[in-house]
Design a protein around this motif. Structure first.
Motif, short mmCIF file in Angstrom:
data_model
loop_
_atom_site.label_atom_id
_atom_site.label_comp_id
_atom_site.label_asym_id
_atom_site.label_seq_id
_atom_site.Cartn_x
_atom_site.Cartn_y
_atom_site.Cartn_z
N ILE A 136 -1.90 8.37 -58.11
CA ILE A 136 -1.40 9.67 -57.06
C ILE A 136 -0.45 10.86 -57.61
N GLU A 137 0.47 10.20 -58.50
CA GLU A 137 1.52 11.23 -58.97
C GLU A 137 0.63 12.15 -60.04
N ASP A 138 -0.19 11.30 -61.04
CA ASP A 138 -1.02 11.83 -62.14
C ASP A 138 -1.77 13.10 -61.52
N VAL A 139 -2.14 13.15 -60.32
CA VAL A 139 -3.44 14.06 -59.83
C VAL A 139 -2.49 14.75 -58.44
N SER A 140 -1.02 14.77 -58.34
CA SER A 140 -0.71 15.38 -57.14
C SER A 140 -0.78 17.03 -57.35
N VAL A 148 -12.15 17.31 -67.09
CA VAL A 148 -11.18 17.85 -66.19
C VAL A 148 -9.83 16.99 -66.67
N ARG A 149 -8.65 17.66 -66.78
CA ARG A 149 -7.36 17.07 -67.17
C ARG A 149 -6.42 17.41 -66.28
N PHE A 150 -5.75 16.25 -66.07
CA PHE A 150 -4.21 16.51 -65.05
C PHE A 150 -3.15 16.27 -65.94
N GLY A 151 -2.53 17.27 -66.66
CA GLY A 151 -1.65 17.34 -67.84
C GLY A 151 -2.31 16.46 -69.00
N GLU A 152 -1.97 15.17 -69.28
CA GLU A 152 -2.50 14.31 -70.49
C GLU A 152 -3.41 13.41 -69.89
N LYS A 153 -3.68 13.36 -68.71
CA LYS A 153 -4.56 12.37 -68.03
C LYS A 153 -6.10 13.22 -67.99
N GLU A 154 -6.88 12.41 -68.61
CA GLU A 154 -8.25 13.02 -68.40
C GLU A 154 -9.18 12.26 -67.73
N LEU A 155 -10.09 12.73 -66.83
CA LEU A 155 -11.16 11.97 -65.93
C LEU A 155 -12.06 11.41 -67.06
N ASN A 156 -12.49 10.15 -66.64
CA ASN A 156 -13.32 9.49 -67.50
C ASN A 156 -14.39 8.70 -66.71
N LEU A 157 -15.19 9.55 -65.71
CA LEU A 157 -16.33 8.83 -64.79
C LEU A 157 -15.91 7.56 -64.15
N GLY A 158 -14.80 7.50 -63.38
CA GLY A 158 -14.31 6.75 -62.46
C GLY A 158 -13.15 5.84 -63.03
N ASP A 199 -0.32 4.44 -53.55
CA ASP A 199 1.22 3.93 -53.80
C ASP A 199 2.35 4.86 -52.97
N GLU A 200 3.36 4.63 -53.60
CA GLU A 200 4.56 5.23 -52.75
C GLU A 200 4.64 6.72 -53.01
N TYR A 201 3.93 7.10 -54.14
CA TYR A 201 4.05 8.56 -54.12
C TYR A 201 3.47 9.50 -53.22
N VAL A 202 2.69 8.79 -52.27
CA VAL A 202 1.81 9.26 -51.21
C VAL A 202 2.95 9.85 -50.39
N HIS A 203 4.05 9.37 -50.11
CA HIS A 203 5.38 9.87 -49.16
C HIS A 203 5.58 11.21 -49.86
N VAL A 204 5.92 11.50 -51.04
CA VAL A 204 6.18 12.75 -51.65
C VAL A 204 5.11 13.76 -51.42
N VAL A 205 3.64 13.51 -51.47
CA VAL A 205 2.56 14.24 -51.15
C VAL A 205 2.65 14.66 -49.95
#
Length: 151
Positions: free
Chosen positions: A36-40, A21-31, A137-143
């Protein structure tokens, strides 16, 4: 998955393979930790070793909503933990809630259970899975603004 209590909190057994699973360039790695911005936004890639002649169900859920200390609405339907199940054939999801980002659907997202859904649909144990962790983090407000929720 056992170390982070995905087993037994979400599923009974560790999936046979790791789901990519990837969100852009970020890949999940079992934990691993993602912001929050990475996965928004929705994942850009979800992949597993699939047999094109078979049917699969992809489920995602947050077992720690709203927090790991107080998971009072466990499980919340959105992408924190991902599980793929091989279907025994076509399944009937007509009785399952259809979700979108609207505020009206928030109540349908709480107290979901991948385990119960899989049992109801005859899916068995997960074939593939992966998960990540995040911190407030503060990005929660954007979401929350995107969802029409108060800050």
């Amino acid at each position: 998955m056992e170390k982070h209590q995905i087993v037994p909190d979400v599923v009974d057994t560790v999936p046979k393979s790791v789901l990519t699973v990837r969100f852009g360039e970020k890949e999940l790695n079992l934990g691993n930790y993602l912001t929050i911005e990475d996965v928004s936004e929705k994942p850009t890639l979800v992949s597993w070793n699939a047999d094109e002649s078979k049917l699969y169900t992809l489920c995602f859920t947050d077992p720690d909503a709203p927090s790991r200390v107080e998971p009072t609405v466990r499980e919340w339907q959105h992408w924190y933990t991902f599980m793929v199940y091989e279907q025994p054939g076509k399944i009937d999801v007509s009785g399952e809630p259809r979700l979108n980002l609207s505020v009206e659907h928030r109540a349908l997202r709480r107290n979901f259970s991948i385990r119960n859904f899989a049992k109801k649909q005859g899916l068995g144990e997960p074939l593939s899975g992966n998960f990540f962790q995040t911190k407030w983090d503060e990005y929660v407000h954007v979401v929350r603004a995107k969802l029409g929720l108060p800050k």
